[in-house]
Design a protein around this motif. Structure first.
Motif, PDB file in Angstrom:
ATOM      1  N   GLU A  32      55.552 -89.838 -36.557  1.00 22.41           N
ATOM      2  CA  GLU A  32      54.097 -89.819 -36.320  1.00 22.41           C
ATOM      3  C   GLU A  32      53.771 -89.204 -34.956  1.00 22.41           C
ATOM      4  O   GLU A  32      52.845 -88.408 -34.818  1.00 22.41           O
ATOM      5  CB  GLU A  32      53.544 -91.247 -36.423  1.00 22.41           C
ATOM      6  CG  GLU A  32      53.610 -91.785 -37.856  1.00 22.41           C
ATOM      7  CD  GLU A  32      53.511 -93.311 -37.942  1.00 22.41           C
ATOM      8  OE1 GLU A  32      53.878 -93.832 -39.001  1.00 22.41           O
ATOM      9  OE2 GLU A  32      53.095 -93.952 -36.951  1.00 22.41           O
ATOM     10  N   VAL A  33      54.601 -89.557 -33.953  1.00 28.42           N
ATOM     11  CA  VAL A  33      54.403 -88.982 -32.609  1.00 28.42           C
ATOM     12  C   VAL A  33      54.593 -87.464 -32.671  1.00 28.42           C
ATOM     13  O   VAL A  33      53.807 -86.685 -32.117  1.00 28.42           O
ATOM     14  CB  VAL A  33      55.409 -89.610 -31.608  1.00 28.42           C
ATOM     15  CG1 VAL A  33      55.428 -88.839 -30.297  1.00 28.42           C
ATOM     16  CG2 VAL A  33      55.087 -91.079 -31.367  1.00 28.42           C
ATOM     17  N   LEU A  34      55.639 -87.031 -33.372  1.00 29.86           N
ATOM     18  CA  LEU A  34      55.947 -85.598 -33.415  1.00 29.86           C
ATOM     19  C   LEU A  34      54.913 -84.838 -34.249  1.00 29.86           C
ATOM     20  O   LEU A  34      54.590 -83.687 -33.956  1.00 29.86           O
ATOM     21  CB  LEU A  34      57.362 -85.379 -33.950  1.00 29.86           C
ATOM     22  CG  LEU A  34      58.443 -86.022 -33.071  1.00 29.86           C
ATOM     23  CD1 LEU A  34      59.832 -85.700 -33.598  1.00 29.86           C
ATOM     24  CD2 LEU A  34      58.323 -85.573 -31.618  1.00 29.86           C
ATOM     25  N   ASP A  35      54.390 -85.500 -35.270  1.00 23.46           N
ATOM     26  CA  ASP A  35      53.329 -84.901 -36.077  1.00 23.46           C
ATOM     27  C   ASP A  35      52.122 -84.563 -35.178  1.00 23.46           C
ATOM     28  O   ASP A  35      51.546 -83.480 -35.263  1.00 23.46           O
ATOM     29  CB  ASP A  35      52.939 -85.913 -37.163  1.00 23.46           C
ATOM     30  CG  ASP A  35      52.197 -85.253 -38.293  1.00 23.46           C
ATOM     31  OD1 ASP A  35      52.734 -84.281 -38.848  1.00 23.46           O
ATOM     32  OD2 ASP A  35      51.072 -85.692 -38.595  1.00 23.46           O
ATOM     33  N   ARG A  36      51.812 -85.501 -34.284  1.00 22.92           N
ATOM     34  CA  ARG A  36      50.668 -85.265 -33.370  1.00 22.92           C
ATOM     35  C   ARG A  36      51.008 -84.144 -32.378  1.00 22.92           C
ATOM     36  O   ARG A  36      50.176 -83.295 -32.082  1.00 22.92           O
ATOM     37  CB  ARG A  36      50.312 -86.551 -32.615  1.00 22.92           C
ATOM     38  CG  ARG A  36      49.524 -87.546 -33.494  1.00 22.92           C
ATOM     39  CD  ARG A  36      48.871 -88.628 -32.667  1.00 22.92           C
ATOM     40  NE  ARG A  36      49.850 -89.548 -32.107  1.00 22.92           N
ATOM     41  CZ  ARG A  36      50.387 -90.578 -32.758  1.00 22.92           C
ATOM     42  NH1 ARG A  36      50.014 -90.825 -34.001  1.00 22.92           N
ATOM     43  NH2 ARG A  36      51.269 -91.365 -32.176  1.00 22.92           N
ATOM     44  N   TRP A  89      58.332 -79.318 -37.972  1.00 20.86           N
ATOM     45  CA  TRP A  89      56.916 -79.017 -38.108  1.00 20.86           C
ATOM     46  C   TRP A  89      56.730 -77.574 -37.670  1.00 20.86           C
ATOM     47  O   TRP A  89      57.194 -77.174 -36.597  1.00 20.86           O
ATOM     48  CB  TRP A  89      56.085 -79.929 -37.218  1.00 20.86           C
ATOM     49  CG  TRP A  89      56.031 -81.350 -37.695  1.00 20.86           C
ATOM     50  CD1 TRP A  89      55.016 -81.965 -38.357  1.00 20.86           C
ATOM     51  CD2 TRP A  89      57.051 -82.370 -37.535  1.00 20.86           C
ATOM     52  NE1 TRP A  89      55.334 -83.282 -38.623  1.00 20.86           N
ATOM     53  CE2 TRP A  89      56.577 -83.558 -38.133  1.00 20.86           C
ATOM     54  CE3 TRP A  89      58.329 -82.388 -36.956  1.00 20.86           C
ATOM     55  CZ2 TRP A  89      57.320 -84.738 -38.150  1.00 20.86           C
ATOM     56  CZ3 TRP A  89      59.068 -83.548 -36.979  1.00 20.86           C
ATOM     57  CH2 TRP A  89      58.565 -84.718 -37.568  1.00 20.86           C
ATOM     58  N   ARG A  90      56.108 -76.784 -38.539  1.00 23.59           N
ATOM     59  CA  ARG A  90      55.844 -75.384 -38.216  1.00 23.59           C
ATOM     60  C   ARG A  90      54.375 -75.115 -38.517  1.00 23.59           C
ATOM     61  O   ARG A  90      53.855 -75.546 -39.560  1.00 23.59           O
ATOM     62  CB  ARG A  90      56.725 -74.440 -39.066  1.00 23.59           C
ATOM     63  CG  ARG A  90      58.240 -74.620 -38.832  1.00 23.59           C
ATOM     64  CD  ARG A  90      58.649 -74.164 -37.440  1.00 23.59           C
ATOM     65  NE  ARG A  90      60.085 -74.189 -37.219  1.00 23.59           N
ATOM     66  CZ  ARG A  90      60.751 -75.176 -36.589  1.00 23.59           C
ATOM     67  NH1 ARG A  90      60.092 -76.239 -36.131  1.00 23.59           N
ATOM     68  NH2 ARG A  90      62.040 -75.091 -36.396  1.00 23.59           N
ATOM     69  N   PRO A 121      56.167 -75.012 -32.529  1.00 25.78           N
ATOM     70  CA  PRO A 121      57.182 -75.542 -33.448  1.00 25.78           C
ATOM     71  C   PRO A 121      57.794 -76.817 -32.871  1.00 25.78           C
ATOM     72  O   PRO A 121      58.070 -76.898 -31.676  1.00 25.78           O
ATOM     73  CB  PRO A 121      58.233 -74.431 -33.508  1.00 25.78           C
ATOM     74  CG  PRO A 121      57.583 -73.218 -32.927  1.00 25.78           C
ATOM     75  CD  PRO A 121      56.528 -73.690 -31.992  1.00 25.78           C
ATOM     76  N   VAL A 122      57.992 -77.804 -33.729  1.00 22.93           N
ATOM     77  CA  VAL A 122      58.612 -79.067 -33.315  1.00 22.93           C
ATOM     78  C   VAL A 122      59.754 -79.363 -34.283  1.00 22.93           C
ATOM     79  O   VAL A 122      59.590 -79.249 -35.501  1.00 22.93           O
ATOM     80  CB  VAL A 122      57.574 -80.224 -33.344  1.00 22.93           C
ATOM     81  CG1 VAL A 122      58.255 -81.559 -33.040  1.00 22.93           C
ATOM     82  CG2 VAL A 122      56.440 -79.966 -32.342  1.00 22.93           C
ATOM     83  N   GLN A 150      59.031 -74.184 -27.885  1.00 22.35           N
ATOM     84  CA  GLN A 150      59.147 -75.115 -29.013  1.00 22.35           C
ATOM     85  C   GLN A 150      59.658 -76.451 -28.475  1.00 22.35           C
ATOM     86  O   GLN A 150      60.285 -76.511 -27.407  1.00 22.35           O
ATOM     87  CB  GLN A 150      60.095 -74.571 -30.066  1.00 22.35           C
ATOM     88  CG  GLN A 150      61.486 -74.279 -29.529  1.00 22.35           C
ATOM     89  CD  GLN A 150      62.465 -73.880 -30.626  1.00 22.35           C
ATOM     90  OE1 GLN A 150      62.536 -74.534 -31.667  1.00 22.35           O
ATOM     91  NE2 GLN A 150      63.213 -72.810 -30.403  1.00 22.35           N
ATOM     92  N   VAL A 151      59.409 -77.520 -29.224  1.00 23.01           N
ATOM     93  CA  VAL A 151      59.884 -78.843 -28.829  1.00 23.01           C
ATOM     94  C   VAL A 151      61.050 -79.220 -29.743  1.00 23.01           C
ATOM     95  O   VAL A 151      60.937 -79.121 -30.969  1.00 23.01           O
ATOM     96  CB  VAL A 151      58.757 -79.893 -28.978  1.00 23.01           C
ATOM     97  CG1 VAL A 151      59.286 -81.304 -28.704  1.00 23.01           C
ATOM     98  CG2 VAL A 151      57.600 -79.560 -28.044  1.00 23.01           C
TER      99      VAL A 151
END
Ligand SMILES: C[S@@+](CC[C@H](N)C(=O)[O-])C[C@H]1O[C@@H](n2cnc3c(N)ncnc32)[C@H](O)[C@@H]1O
Length: 381
Positions: free
Chosen positions: A309-313, A355-356, A320-321, A287-288
Motif C-alpha cells: 500500500e505504501v509503495l502503491d502511493r 508499479w509502472r 517506476p517502483v 526509480q525506487v
C-alpha cells in the motif's frame, strides 16, 4: 532451514522447557552435518542440560540454538583466551579448525562463563548481515529493473542490519555455472560474492542499475563505527563456513568508506518516510527499488500487505517502483507460487512486485536460492 530453525514467522516459544531446548540442539546437529564445529557443539549441548540452560533466558521467539551459538561466538571474539576459542578459526586467526572433539573445551568455557552467556542471551536476538546474499539480490535487481535499467535507483532496504547489502554494486559478484560464468558489480572489489547458478538456461547477467541513493531501515540498525554491535553481527555468522567472516570484515571496511544511511524504525510503519528520504537524496527521475532479504519474515503476516500500500502511493507520482523480496516461501503477499516450488520449502524465494506508470503489474516469482546466496535457480515453473 525449516521448523524451529528458520521457517517463515516462527511461532511463540515461551512454553519450551529445558528438554525441548536440548531436542532442538539435537535436531540442529542432525540438520547441518556440513558444519562440523557447530554440529559437534550442538550434539554436546543436546546431552548436557547444564550447558543448554542459558538458552532459557532468551526473550520470546528467540529460544533457538542459533542464539546460544551466537552468544558463545561473541564470547570467543571478545576473549580469544577462553578454551573454546582454539576451535574457532576466525577468532584464532587460523583456518581451518584443528581435528578432534571441541566439546570438552566448549563445555568448560560455557560453564565457566555461564553468567555472561545468560546475560548475552537474555539481551540479544540473532541478527545477521550476510554479504553473500548480494549474489541473489543482484540477479533479482537485474530481472526486476530490466525494463527501466537506464534509470538511476533510489535504493531502500527493509531490515538492513548494518546496511552492507545496500552496497552490493561495490562488490564483485560472480555467478558460476556449467553454461559459463558471469560477473556484475565492481570487478576489482576486495569483497567477492560467489554463487552457483543452477538455472536450466543461463543468460548473461544484467548489469546492476546505477544507485543514486541508499537508505536502510531497521529496528536495530548497526552503525559502521559501533564496534560492539558489529562484533555481535560477526558472532551471528557461522564460523564453520569458510570465508564468511573474512568477507563480512572486508565489507565492513568498505562500508567505512561509503557508509549507507541507516534509519531506526519499523519496516512497515516507517517505510513511507524512508522511501521519501531515499527519493530526496536521488534524482527526481530515479526509480525506487525497495527490497528485503530474510527480514520481512519477522513481520507478522497480516502487516505485510501494508508495504504494498505504501509503495502503491509512492508509485502514484509516476516513477517506476519495484519491491524485491528474498524471503522464505509464501512470505511476500500477493504472489502466487508456481506449483513446482511447493516441494522446495527449504529454499529462499525471489519475488518482485512492480508499479509502472502508476499501476501495479503482474507480481512475479523470479526463482529460488540458497539463504546465503551459495546458489540461485532462476528456472521458474
Ligand atoms: C536476519 S537479519 C537480515 C539482515 C539483512 N537483510 C541481510 O539479509 O543480511 C533481519 C533484520 O531485520 C530486522 N528487523 C526485524 N523486524 C523488523 C521490523 N519490524 N522493522 C525493521 N527491521 C526489522 C532485524 O533487526 C535484523 O537486522
Amino acid at each position: 532451514m525449516n521448523g524451529r530453525f528458520g521457517s517463515d514467522h516462527d511461532g511463540p516459544d515461551e512454553g519450551l522447557e529445558l528438554s525441548d531446548v536440548q531436542t532442538m540442539f539435537a535436531e540442529f546437529a542432525t540438520n547441518l552435518p556440513e558444519l562440523p564445529l557447530y554440529a559437534a557443539i550442538c550434539r554436546g549441548v543436546a546431552a548436557d542440560p547444564e550447558a543448554a540452560a542459558p538458552l532459557l533466558a532468551a526473550s520470546a521467539g528467540q529460544r533457538r540454538p542459533v542464539l546460544w551459538l551466537a552468544a558463545l561466538h561473541d564470547l570467543v571474539l571478545r576473549d580469544p583466551a577462553v578454551a573454546a576459542a582454539r576451535w574457532y578459526a576466525g577468532a584464532a586467526a587460523r583456518d581451518p579448525a584443528p581435528p578432534g572433539d571441541p566439546w570438552p573445551d566448549v563445555r568448560c568455557t560455557v560453564l565457566e562463563h555461564r553468567d555472561t552467556l545468560t546475560e548475552t542471551i537474555a539481551t540479544h536476538s540473532t541478527q545477521t548481515n550476510e554479504v553473500n546474499r548480494a549474489v541473489y539480490l543482484a540477479a533479482a535487481f537485474g530481472a526486476a529493473c530490466a525494463d527501466v535499467a537506464e534509470q538511476t535507483v533510489a535504493l531502500v532496504e527493509m531490515g538492513a542490519s548494518a546496511g552492507l547489502l545496500l552496497l552490493l554494486d561495490h562488490y564483485r559478484i560472480e555467478r558460476r555455472s556449467s553454461h559459463g560464468n558471469s560477473l556484475v558489480g565492481a570487478p576489482h572489489s576486495p569483497v567477492v560474492c560467489v554463487g552457483e547458478d543452477r538455472s536450466d538456461t543461463v543468460s548473461p547477467a544484467a548489469p546492476l542499475p546505477i544507485v543514486a541513493s541508499r537508505v536502510g531501515l531497521d529496528l536495530h540498525p548497526v552503525a559502521i563505527d559501533d564496534v560492539v554491535g558489529l562484533r555481535w553481527l560477526e558472532a551471528c555468522l557461522w564460523p564453520d563456513v569458510p570465508g564468511r567472516l573474512e568477507r563480512f570484515r572486508s565489507a565492513v571496511e568498505l562500508a567505512r568508506e561509503h557508509p549507507p544511511t541507516l534509519v531506526r524504525g519499523d519496516m512497515v510503519d516507517d517505510l513511507a518516510a524512508v522511501v521519501a528520504l531515499a527519493q530526496q537524496n536521488a534524482r527526481p527521475s530515479s526509480q525506487v527499488v525497495v527490497f528485503s532479504s530474510w527480514a520481512l519474515t519477522y513481520v507478522a503476516r497480516e502487516r505485510r500487505q501494508r508495504v504494498a500500500e505504501v509503495l502503491d502511493r509512492a508509485a502514484a507520482r509516476g516513477v517506476p517502483v519495484s519491491w524485491v523480496t528474498a524471503e522464505p516461501m509464501g512470505c511476500m503477499p500477493g504472489v502466487t507460487l508456481p506449483p513446482s516450488l511447493t516441494a522446495h520449502d527449504a529454499t529462499t524465494v525471489l519475488a518482485v512486485r512492480r508499479w509502472r506508470d502508476g499501476s501495479e503489474t503482474e507480481p512475479r516469482v523470479l526463482g529460488t536460492c540458497h539463504p546465503h546466496g551459495e546458489w540461485i535457480d532462476l528456472t521458474v515453473g
